[in-house]
Scaffold this motif. Structure first.
Motif, PDB file in Angstrom:
ATOM      1  N   PRO A 245       0.807  -1.227   0.000  1.00 11.51           N
ATOM      2  CA  PRO A 245       0.000   0.000   0.000  1.00 11.51           C
ATOM      3  C   PRO A 245       0.833   1.267   0.000  1.00 11.51           C
ATOM      4  N   GLY A 246       2.069   1.182   0.502  1.00 15.63           N
ATOM      5  CA  GLY A 246       2.918   2.357   0.505  1.00 15.63           C
ATOM      6  C   GLY A 246       3.201   2.883  -0.892  1.00 15.63           C
ATOM      7  N   VAL A 247       3.289   1.973  -1.869  1.00 13.73           N
ATOM      8  CA  VAL A 247       3.502   2.395  -3.259  1.00 13.73           C
ATOM      9  C   VAL A 247       2.328   3.240  -3.735  1.00 13.73           C
ATOM     10  N   THR A 248       1.108   2.791  -3.424  1.00  9.63           N
ATOM     11  CA  THR A 248      -0.078   3.555  -3.823  1.00  9.63           C
ATOM     12  C   THR A 248      -0.158   4.860  -3.049  1.00  9.63           C
ATOM     13  N   ASP A 250       2.299   6.656  -1.991  1.00 14.71           N
ATOM     14  CA  ASP A 250       3.257   7.583  -2.598  1.00 14.71           C
ATOM     15  C   ASP A 250       2.715   8.172  -3.890  1.00 14.71           C
ATOM     16  N   ALA A 251       2.053   7.324  -4.698  1.00  9.71           N
ATOM     17  CA  ALA A 251       1.491   7.801  -5.962  1.00  9.71           C
ATOM     18  C   ALA A 251       0.388   8.826  -5.706  1.00  9.71           C
ATOM     19  N   ILE A 252      -0.424   8.589  -4.672  1.00 11.90           N
ATOM     20  CA  ILE A 252      -1.466   9.555  -4.316  1.00 11.90           C
ATOM     21  C   ILE A 252      -0.824  10.882  -3.921  1.00 11.90           C
ATOM     22  N   GLY A 253       0.230  10.823  -3.129  1.00  5.61           N
ATOM     23  CA  GLY A 253       0.906  12.043  -2.711  1.00  5.61           C
ATOM     24  C   GLY A 253       1.472  12.826  -3.878  1.00  5.61           C
ATOM     25  N   GLU A 254       2.095  12.125  -4.820  1.00  6.20           N
ATOM     26  CA  GLU A 254       2.639  12.797  -6.001  1.00  6.20           C
ATOM     27  C   GLU A 254       1.528  13.454  -6.814  1.00  6.20           C
ATOM     28  N   ALA A 255       0.411  12.746  -6.967  1.00  4.64           N
ATOM     29  CA  ALA A 255      -0.690  13.273  -7.778  1.00  4.64           C
ATOM     30  C   ALA A 255      -1.314  14.506  -7.137  1.00  4.64           C
ATOM     31  N   THR A 256      -1.553  14.453  -5.837  1.00  2.12           N
ATOM     32  CA  THR A 256      -2.170  15.606  -5.183  1.00  2.12           C
ATOM     33  C   THR A 256      -1.212  16.790  -5.145  1.00  2.12           C
ATOM     34  N   ASP A 257       0.076  16.521  -4.977  1.00  3.58           N
ATOM     35  CA  ASP A 257       1.062  17.604  -5.028  1.00  3.58           C
ATOM     36  C   ASP A 257       1.077  18.277  -6.397  1.00  3.58           C
ATOM     37  N   ALA A 258       0.744  17.516  -7.439  1.00  2.00           N
ATOM     38  CA  ALA A 258       0.724  18.046  -8.806  1.00  2.00           C
ATOM     39  C   ALA A 258      -0.602  18.714  -9.158  1.00  2.00           C
TER      40      ALA A 258
END
Length: 285
Positions: A245-248, A250-258
């Motif tokens: 779940p940590g991979v997902t 991290d992806a959520i964090g990158e997307a929201t930061d963008a």
């Protein structure tokens, strides 16, 4: 920045209807999950090529009748499968069945270079034109569909790709002036259609730098036609890893930061028990 909205995607392929229904009913009880989605393929595009694949809009209508709160949609409808006037009628019916919970997802259709997807057109006797035709047809379809949802008198439409005589939609959707239009895609040509017609733009996740570049390109196309880029909600589909779940996360964090504020979490079958609660606790919280 406002809190992002989170939803789930359950691809209706290689899975039983009752399993999809179980996940949607569970998600409907969890406020952190605000929307739920199906995809639009007539044959499997992954796994056993002879496996199951449900028709997306028929299944969506059934799920709309079995849920109360979730916003729902098809991410995204292939504009190649159904004439736009027929699709407008189908979508209106789902909006009424759901009491105004439809987000209308549409796209140009599968890429010609993707054999797993192209075979479904040949198998169902559907034409498969080139990409330029598909994008031009999509732009006209969005115009026709919006007019059928909103205009009170019959009209004719003489386009390059679609021609209608005496077109009229009744009843109208519950949502006024019409359900939100979500357009999915990443090509430059599709992004121009997004700039003109979409309330929400969705892109499949992957290389976050490419996603950011595509979002900036959409900003530019909006500026060219005098539209505020902020009026289009940015949406991204991210695959969920049950084991990592940590991979997902991290992806959520990158997307929201963008700047992506509409997050769709793709769930793979078989679905674990209480998977919607797991999504809320592990990924959204």
């Amino acid at each position: 920045m406002p809190r992002p909205s989170f939803g789930i995607m359950t691809a209706p392929s290689q899975v039983d209807y009752q399993e999809v229904l179980r996940v949607w009913r569970e998600a409907d009880t969890i406020p952190q999950i605000e929307h739920a989605w199906l995809f639009d393929h007539l044959m499997p595009i992954f796994g056993d090529p002879a496996g199951s694949a449900y028709e997306g809009w028929t299944l969506l209508s059934a799920l709309a009748a079995q849920t109360q709160r979730l916003r729902l949609g098809v991410m995204v409808t292939s504009n190649r499968f159904r004439p736009p006037a027929m699709l407008a009628k189908i979508a209106t019916t789902v909006d009424i069945v759901s009491n105004g919970r439809l987000d209308f997802g549409i796209g140009a259709g599968s890429r010609p270079s993707w054999p797993q997807a192209q075979r479904e057109y040949e198998a169902h006797g559907l034409p498969f034109h080139d990409a330029a035709y598909a994008v031009g047809s999509l732009a006209e379809a969005c115009t026709v569909i919006r007019r059928l949802w909103t205009e009170g008198e019959p009209f004719d439409f003489d386009g390059t790709y679609h021609k209608l005589t005496g077109a009229f939609g009744n009843p109208k959707p519950v949502q006024r002036p019409h359900p939100p239009i979500l357009i999915g895609g990443r090509s430059s040509a599709t992004l121009r259609v997004v700039a003109e017609h979409a309330d929400i733009w969705n892109i499949p996740g992957g290389d976050i730098e490419d996603v950011i570049c595509r979002s900036a390109l959409l900003d530019r196309y909006c500026a060219e036609i005098g539209r505020d880029p902020a009026s289009i909600t940015r949406s991204i589909h991210l695959s969920v890893s049950y084991d990592e779940p940590g991979v997902t996360q991290d992806a959520i964090g990158e997307a929201t930061d963008a700047g992506f504020q509409h997050i769709v979490l793709g769930l793979s079958a078989p679905y674990p028990a209480d998977v919607a609660r797991w999504v809320a606790d592990k990924l959204i919280a």
